[in-house]
Each structure stands twice: as structure tokens, then as C-alpha cells.
Design a protein around this motif. Structure first.
Motif, PDB file in Angstrom:
ATOM      1  N   ASN A 100     -43.342 -30.638  -8.827  1.00 14.27           N
ATOM      2  CA  ASN A 100     -43.643 -31.455 -10.006  1.00 14.27           C
ATOM      3  C   ASN A 100     -44.981 -31.063 -10.628  1.00 14.27           C
ATOM      4  O   ASN A 100     -45.097 -30.955 -11.859  1.00 14.27           O
ATOM      5  CB  ASN A 100     -43.657 -32.939  -9.628  1.00 14.27           C
ATOM      6  CG  ASN A 100     -42.273 -33.550  -9.591  1.00 14.27           C
ATOM      7  OD1 ASN A 100     -41.746 -33.976 -10.615  1.00 14.27           O
ATOM      8  ND2 ASN A 100     -41.668 -33.588  -8.426  1.00 14.27           N
ATOM      9  N   LYS A 128     -44.582 -39.350  -9.849  1.00 16.15           N
ATOM     10  CA  LYS A 128     -45.664 -39.299 -10.839  1.00 16.15           C
ATOM     11  C   LYS A 128     -46.976 -39.796 -10.258  1.00 16.15           C
ATOM     12  O   LYS A 128     -48.060 -39.316 -10.641  1.00 16.15           O
ATOM     13  CB  LYS A 128     -45.292 -40.091 -12.093  1.00 16.15           C
ATOM     14  CG  LYS A 128     -45.159 -41.597 -11.883  1.00 16.15           C
ATOM     15  CD  LYS A 128     -44.814 -42.290 -13.195  1.00 16.15           C
ATOM     16  CE  LYS A 128     -44.704 -43.800 -13.031  1.00 16.15           C
ATOM     17  NZ  LYS A 128     -44.377 -44.469 -14.325  1.00 16.15           N
ATOM     18  N   ASN A 158     -44.753 -27.805 -12.522  1.00 14.65           N
ATOM     19  CA  ASN A 158     -44.037 -27.971 -13.779  1.00 14.65           C
ATOM     20  C   ASN A 158     -44.887 -28.682 -14.832  1.00 14.65           C
ATOM     21  O   ASN A 158     -44.927 -28.281 -15.996  1.00 14.65           O
ATOM     22  CB  ASN A 158     -42.744 -28.751 -13.539  1.00 14.65           C
ATOM     23  CG  ASN A 158     -42.066 -29.194 -14.831  1.00 14.65           C
ATOM     24  OD1 ASN A 158     -42.254 -30.328 -15.276  1.00 14.65           O
ATOM     25  ND2 ASN A 158     -41.286 -28.321 -15.441  1.00 14.65           N
ATOM     26  N   GLN A 159     -45.583 -29.734 -14.405  1.00 13.44           N
ATOM     27  CA  GLN A 159     -46.284 -30.599 -15.357  1.00 13.44           C
ATOM     28  C   GLN A 159     -47.698 -30.132 -15.682  1.00 13.44           C
ATOM     29  O   GLN A 159     -48.171 -30.321 -16.810  1.00 13.44           O
ATOM     30  CB  GLN A 159     -46.339 -32.022 -14.801  1.00 13.44           C
ATOM     31  CG  GLN A 159     -44.979 -32.666 -14.619  1.00 13.44           C
ATOM     32  CD  GLN A 159     -45.046 -33.956 -13.822  1.00 13.44           C
ATOM     33  OE1 GLN A 159     -46.067 -34.642 -13.804  1.00 13.44           O
ATOM     34  NE2 GLN A 159     -43.963 -34.308 -13.146  1.00 13.44           N
ATOM     35  N   MET A 217     -37.994 -30.263 -17.133  1.00 20.44           N
ATOM     36  CA  MET A 217     -38.654 -30.829 -15.962  1.00 20.44           C
ATOM     37  C   MET A 217     -38.515 -29.953 -14.726  1.00 20.44           C
ATOM     38  O   MET A 217     -39.043 -30.288 -13.667  1.00 20.44           O
ATOM     39  CB  MET A 217     -38.083 -32.221 -15.650  1.00 20.44           C
ATOM     40  CG  MET A 217     -38.378 -33.276 -16.686  1.00 20.44           C
ATOM     41  SD  MET A 217     -37.627 -34.878 -16.259  1.00 20.44           S
ATOM     42  CE  MET A 217     -38.416 -35.231 -14.671  1.00 20.44           C
TER      43      MET A 217
END
Length: 308
Positions: free
Chosen positions: A117, A81, A120-121, A240
Motif C-alpha cells: 500500500n 490506511k 502504491n500510495q 490501487m
């Protein structure tokens, strides 16, 4: 001409960057892996910055903990993150004229973990995604849990989380790291690994190896051991794992750490998806066949290439 600069991000992290091409043009961003650094993208930065190849603004940051980028001491600061936050903030700066949206994000190895990531986010920040020998978390987790061959191939991860990993990696003029680039995950001899390139690696490694090792220490996606469930204790919800961006995956089939079984079932998570495999390439395909990598990426970008 490769520009070398640093970007101070709003949340206090500084990323050292390499770049080529005119500011204001559509942006390609390139994310490196371990034990590498932003310099590995120099050929592609120069290639795609040229007018005949799209005239892009090309930017390759050093991830946090690498080269001269910020290197927080806390292992938890290397969780995905935080790396996603770094790259999203850099995108907002470098692609300000495009509303922070990249023409494409290109990533290899650990850079790919960040890119999966991000896609996806924050899919609205990326028009197209290119992944080079970096496993999707869904297929990687599946194999780490169930495939003894993948567990054995990834056993080096449990070496890199040792408290003395940096010291051991630095021994004998980085003997173990040269092994990563040649005998272990590459081909020997490696014609691309010239003395000039070795000097670039030594400069990066000499700046510190803890950041790279901390990527492994902060992630549970590694083979389970008797005293550490690691991947066996991880469950990732499908929300996710899905990526809906046009995605190109380039895979050197000679990658012994990341065998092509990791491509099986990838279409269940990623759509639309294009896969290009290269038989005579290893994990280090960016070094081994830069012209081919450039061609494959260029062909993928072409339908959506913005003209000058």
C-alpha cells in the motif's frame, strides 16, 4: 548492538522500535507480520548496519497493536490506511536527513500488506521495495475469489476474526501459535525455534494478541463464507494496485498458506520486478535462512547502495 526505543508520532500513535546503525545514514526499514514482532529482524538490522554491508541506519517498528506499540481498541483503527499513516510518519522521523525517503522498505507477511500500500500510495518516500512471502493484493484477491485451494489455505483467517480468537490462541502455552510457526505454515521440527526465541515470542504474545487479530478483522481480504462475502465482495481498481518502484520479491516455495501461484501475474502490477524463489524454505524464511535473505537483499541494493 540493537537499540530499543519508542517513537511518538504526530497523530498520537507510539511505535516501539528496534534499530541499529548510525543516525543520519540512509535508512532501511523492516515491517513484520503476524504472529511476529520487530525482534524477528534483529539479524538483518545488525547485518546491514555494518559498514561492509552498506552502513545503513536500520529500523524495525512494532506495528500498532503489537508488543509495546499503541493498541487502539476500535477494530477500524487497524485498516491499512492507518498502518500506512503510522509508517509514513515514522519514515519522516527516521529518514529526516533524506527528506523522509527510505533507501529501501523490507517487509514480510502483514508488514508486506502495509508495504504494498505504501509503495502504491507514497512511492516518492521509498527508493526500493523488498517483499518476503507477502502476497500482492491484486493476485491475492484473484486467488481468494477464484481458487478453492487458496481459500482453503487461507481459512485460518476466518478463525482469527472470531471474538474469542485471542483466548483460544493463548490456551495451552500458545499451542495454536506454535503450530503456525511449525506444523501448519513451517517445517517440523523448526531448528530456528530455540528456547530463547520462544521466550521472545511469549513476551510479545503476552503483551496482547488483539492487535494482531484486529488486522484480520479489519480486512475483507479473506475467504468468503456463506454468511460473509469477504473477498468476493471486493473490487480494487488498478490504480490501487500498481507499483513502479524497483521491487525484489523473495518467496519460500514451501509456504503452504501462500503458495507460489500468488506470484503469477505479479509483473502485470509491479515493474521493475525481480523475483527470487527459494525451494527449501517456508513462510518463515527470515528465520530459516537469514544469511541467504541478507545476501539476496544486499545483491538487490548493491547497484543503488550509497557509499560512506
Amino acid at each position: 548492538m540493537i537499540e530499543i526505543d519508542s517513537r511518538r508520532l504526530p497523530h498520537g500513535i507510539t511505535l516501539s522500535c528496534r534499530a541499529a546503525g548510525d543516525r543520519g545514514r540512509p535508512v532501511l526499514m523492516f515491517l513484520h507480520g503476524f504472529p511476529e514482532a520487530a525482534f524477528v529482524w534483529d539479524f538483518l538490522l545488525a547485518y546491514f548496519s555494518r559498514a561492509e554491508n552498506g552502513g545503513y541506519r536500520c529500523v524495525a517498528p512494532n506495528l500498532r497493536g503489537f508488543e509495546h506499540s499503541s493498541a487502539p481498541a476500535d477494530v477500524s483503527a487497524y485498516r491499512p490506511k492507518h498502518l500506512v499513516q503510522d509508517i509514513a510518519a515514522l519514515m519522516a522521523i527516521e529518514a529526516a536527513e533524506q527528506g523522509g525517503q527510505l533507501a529501501a522498505l523490507v517487509a514480510h507477511d502483514w508488514g508486506g500488506a502495509v508495504a504494498w500500500n505504501l509503495a502504491n500510495q507514497l512511492p516518492d518516500l521509498i527508493r526500493q521495495l523488498v517483499i518476503i512471502n507477502s502476497p500482492h493484493p491484486g493476485t491475492f484477491l484473484r486467488e481468494l475469489k477464484n481458487n478453492p485451494a487458496q481459500q482453503a489455505a487461507s481459512a485460518y483467517m476466518n478463525f482469527l476474526i472470531r471474538p474469542d480468537a485471542e483466548e483460544l490462541l493463548a490456551q495451552d502455552d500458545y499451542r495454536r501459535l506454535w503450530d503456525f510457526l511449525t506444523d501448519r505454515f513451517g517445517s517440523h521440527p523448526a531448528a530456528w525455534l530455540t528456547e530463547e526465541v520462544k521466550a521472545q515470542y511469549r513476551d510479545v504474545w503476552g503483551a496482547g494478541l488483539t492487535g494482531g487479530c484486529n488486522l484480520y478483522r479489519a480486512s475483507p481480504l479473506r475467504p468468503p463464507r456463506a454468511d460473509d462475502p469477504a473477498a468476493a465482495a471486493v473490487e480494487l481498481p488498478r490504480s490501487m494496485l500498481t507499483v513502479t518502484l524497483p521491487t525484489l520479491v523473495i518467496w519460500g516455495l514451501g509456504d503452504t498458506a501462500l503458495p507460489p501461484i500468488l506470484l503469477e501475474g505479479l509483473g502485470d502490477y509491479v515493474d521493475p520486478l525481480t523475483i527470487k524463489t527459494v525451494a527449501d524454505a517456508t513462510h518463515w524464511i527470515v528465520h530459516e535462512q537469514p544469511q541467504l535473505v541478507a545476501q539476496l537483499i544486499g545483491d538487490f541494493l548493491q547497484p543503488n547502495k550509497l557509499q560512506k
